[in-house]
Design a protein around this motif. Structure first.
Motif, PDB file in Angstrom:
ATOM      1  N   LEU A 262       0.801  -1.215   0.000  1.00 49.59           N
ATOM      2  CA  LEU A 262       0.000   0.000   0.000  1.00 49.59           C
ATOM      3  C   LEU A 262       0.839   1.272   0.000  1.00 49.59           C
ATOM      4  CD1 LEU A 262      -2.668  -0.990   2.690  1.00 49.59           C
ATOM      5  CD2 LEU A 262      -2.763  -1.326   0.211  1.00 49.59           C
ATOM      6  N   ALA A 263       2.072   1.205   0.477  1.00 51.18           N
ATOM      7  CA  ALA A 263       2.868   2.424   0.669  1.00 51.18           C
ATOM      8  C   ALA A 263       3.064   3.231  -0.612  1.00 51.18           C
ATOM      9  CB  ALA A 263       4.217   2.071   1.299  1.00 51.18           C
ATOM     10  N   PRO A 264       3.481   2.615  -1.747  1.00 50.35           N
ATOM     11  CA  PRO A 264       3.679   3.426  -2.953  1.00 50.35           C
ATOM     12  C   PRO A 264       2.418   4.152  -3.403  1.00 50.35           C
ATOM     13  CG  PRO A 264       4.695   1.273  -3.209  1.00 50.35           C
ATOM     14  CD  PRO A 264       3.863   1.216  -1.967  1.00 50.35           C
ATOM     15  N   ILE A 265       1.281   3.477  -3.295  1.00 51.81           N
ATOM     16  CA  ILE A 265       0.021   4.107  -3.709  1.00 51.81           C
ATOM     17  C   ILE A 265      -0.363   5.218  -2.748  1.00 51.81           C
ATOM     18  CG2 ILE A 265      -2.432   3.689  -4.130  1.00 51.81           C
ATOM     19  CD1 ILE A 265      -1.690   0.842  -4.965  1.00 51.81           C
ATOM     20  N   GLY A 266      -0.155   4.998  -1.458  1.00 52.56           N
ATOM     21  CA  GLY A 266      -0.444   6.052  -0.483  1.00 52.56           C
ATOM     22  C   GLY A 266       0.451   7.260  -0.674  1.00 52.56           C
ATOM     23  N   ILE A 267       1.737   7.028  -0.913  1.00 49.02           N
ATOM     24  CA  ILE A 267       2.669   8.142  -1.134  1.00 49.02           C
ATOM     25  C   ILE A 267       2.285   8.911  -2.393  1.00 49.02           C
ATOM     26  CG2 ILE A 267       5.060   8.729  -1.676  1.00 49.02           C
ATOM     27  CD1 ILE A 267       5.889   6.332   0.052  1.00 49.02           C
ATOM     28  N   ALA A 268       1.962   8.183  -3.461  1.00 48.51           N
ATOM     29  CA  ALA A 268       1.578   8.845  -4.712  1.00 48.51           C
ATOM     30  C   ALA A 268       0.315   9.673  -4.534  1.00 48.51           C
ATOM     31  CB  ALA A 268       1.371   7.802  -5.808  1.00 48.51           C
ATOM     32  N   THR A 269      -0.619   9.189  -3.710  1.00 46.51           N
ATOM     33  CA  THR A 269      -1.851   9.936  -3.454  1.00 46.51           C
ATOM     34  C   THR A 269      -1.547  11.268  -2.782  1.00 46.51           C
ATOM     35  OG1 THR A 269      -3.119   7.886  -3.225  1.00 46.51           O
ATOM     36  CG2 THR A 269      -4.077   9.884  -2.287  1.00 46.51           C
ATOM     37  N   LEU A 270      -0.675  11.238  -1.773  1.00 48.80           N
ATOM     38  CA  LEU A 270      -0.347  12.464  -1.039  1.00 48.80           C
ATOM     39  C   LEU A 270       0.541  13.391  -1.862  1.00 48.80           C
ATOM     40  CD1 LEU A 270       0.282  10.959   2.500  1.00 48.80           C
ATOM     41  CD2 LEU A 270      -1.774  12.098   1.646  1.00 48.80           C
ATOM     42  N   VAL A 271       1.493  12.817  -2.600  1.00 46.76           N
ATOM     43  CA  VAL A 271       2.398  13.638  -3.406  1.00 46.76           C
ATOM     44  C   VAL A 271       1.655  14.284  -4.570  1.00 46.76           C
ATOM     45  CG1 VAL A 271       4.405  13.547  -4.951  1.00 46.76           C
ATOM     46  CG2 VAL A 271       4.463  12.377  -2.756  1.00 46.76           C
ATOM     47  N   GLY A 272       0.593  13.619  -5.037  1.00 46.33           N
ATOM     48  CA  GLY A 272      -0.129  14.150  -6.189  1.00 46.33           C
ATOM     49  C   GLY A 272      -0.760  15.498  -5.938  1.00 46.33           C
ATOM     50  N   VAL A 273      -1.089  15.814  -4.701  1.00 47.14           N
ATOM     51  CA  VAL A 273      -1.770  17.079  -4.405  1.00 47.14           C
ATOM     52  C   VAL A 273      -0.869  18.281  -4.679  1.00 47.14           C
ATOM     53  CG1 VAL A 273      -2.921  18.433  -2.630  1.00 47.14           C
ATOM     54  CG2 VAL A 273      -3.304  15.965  -2.763  1.00 47.14           C
ATOM     55  N   PRO A 274       0.326  18.369  -4.091  1.00 50.79           N
ATOM     56  CA  PRO A 274       1.152  19.548  -4.385  1.00 50.79           C
ATOM     57  C   PRO A 274       1.919  19.461  -5.698  1.00 50.79           C
ATOM     58  CG  PRO A 274       2.277  18.158  -2.804  1.00 50.79           C
ATOM     59  CD  PRO A 274       0.924  17.542  -3.027  1.00 50.79           C
TER      60      PRO A 274
END
Length: 350
Positions: A262-274
């Protein structure tokens, strides 16, 4: 007699003001190229070749996007959106998501359009469905996504856009039925803007637009505007992609976003905002990251999270609605983006 005439602004100052106001993307390209020439001249030729080859590879899809946008503006087909918000709640939510996912609305029209719907008394649930689906997909975006990331990715993102709209609209409908989210607009926000006019006074499309000189002129104007808009953003995107491929080690991408779980998808979700700055420009960037080992699910999560909750969009939403609506909008967006990434990654592993 004293000359009271004010001195004219210097030519360079006027030119700079125009560039800063209207052509920041080209200015960014020029600054990046200048930095490359100064710091790493050997990278100029590879970056130029990458940008040229990439633009040529997506040229057919770019042409399709331009024609779609010009046709929609000239015929008035985008006015059909106003008919999506009538009927039973379930039907309104479904039609709001469908309209948001398939209609080619300009970025300046989405926020005023939403304000107009809410000020007119349109229920928040179908408006939220449209709100969530609209930034994620439209015919132009579908064509370019197909050209850059492939047909499977484009179809999946379209289904996710519709699903996000339906999910968000349903959640909002349930909250409203429970007595929450009354009067969603901030004080002083009313209907108006280029999108609002379309909602208040929908007009039937004129399919044979070439018989009317004004509509034919609008077709040419819209086509030119869309071409210049897409050209500058795609050029910047491919330029950044060339630098990313040159300077970001594939091992770093693989370790951060290419692992299992789950970590890569979670990181991509948060990084996608800024990190997400334009829907069209994000496509080749994600394509480059996926070529370096980024999970397909992480790429989808990045595009969905960034498309709905990018900082410019979030700021506009914050200015428009009250805190409760904004918080729910963010929660649905990020939760839906994470779930979308998981589902798409599961599909890819089947």
């Amino acid at each position: 007699m004293t000359d009271q005439t004010l001195p004219r602004p210097r030519l360079w100052a006027s030119a700079w003001a125009y560039i800063w106001r209207k052509e920041r993307v080209w200015l960014a390209c020029a600054l990046i190229v200048s930095a490359i020439a100064l710091l790493d001249p050997a990278q100029l030729a590879p970056s130029f070749d990458k940008v040229t080859a990439s633009l040529l590879s997506v040229a057919p899809f770019l042409a399709a996007s331009i024609l779609i946008a010009a046709w929609a503006g000239a015929t008035g087909a985008d006015n059909l959106i106003a008919k999506a918000f009538t009927g039973a709640p379930a039907m309104m939510i479904a039609m709001g998501a469908l309209a948001g996912g398939l209609s080619p609305f300009c970025s300046c029209g989405v926020i005023p359009l939403i304000a107009a719907f809410l000020a007119m008394g349109v229920p928040l649930a179908p408006v939220m469905a449209f709100w969530l689906a609209s930034p994620l997909m439209d015919p132009s975006m579908f064509a370019l996504t197909t050209g850059v990331l492939g047909l499977e990715f484009a179809i999946a993102k379209t289904l996710i856009a519709l699903g996000m709209g339906v999910l968000g609209g349903t959640v909002v409908h349930m909250v409203v039925r429970a007595g929450g989210l009354a009067a969603p607009l901030r004080e002083g926000i009313g209907n108006g803007g280029c999108g609002g006019a379309k909602a208040r006074n929908p007009k039937p499309p004129v399919w044979a637009f070439w018989h009317e000189p004004a509509r034919l002129t609008k077709f040419r104007t819209e086509g030119t505007r869309t071409f210049l808009f897409l050209l500058k953003w795609m050029s910047l995107a491919f330029l950044l992609e060339s630098l990313m491929l040159a300077y970001i080690p594939a091992e770093m991408v693989t370790q951060t976003l290419g692992g299992a779980g789950l970590a890569p998808i979670g990181i991509a979700t948060l990084v996608g905002v800024p990190a997400y700055f334009n829907g069209y420009a994000a496509l080749p960037l994600i394509g480059g990251l996926m070529d370096q080992g980024m999970l397909g699910g992480a790429g989808m999560a990045f595009l969905v999270a960034g498309g709905v909750t990018s900082l410019p969009a979030a700021i506009a939403v914050w200015a428009l609605v009250k805190l409760r609506v904004f918080a729910l909008y963010i929660a649905i967006s990020l939760g839906g983006a994470f779930a979308s990434g998981l589902l798409f990654q599961f599909w890819l592993t089947l």
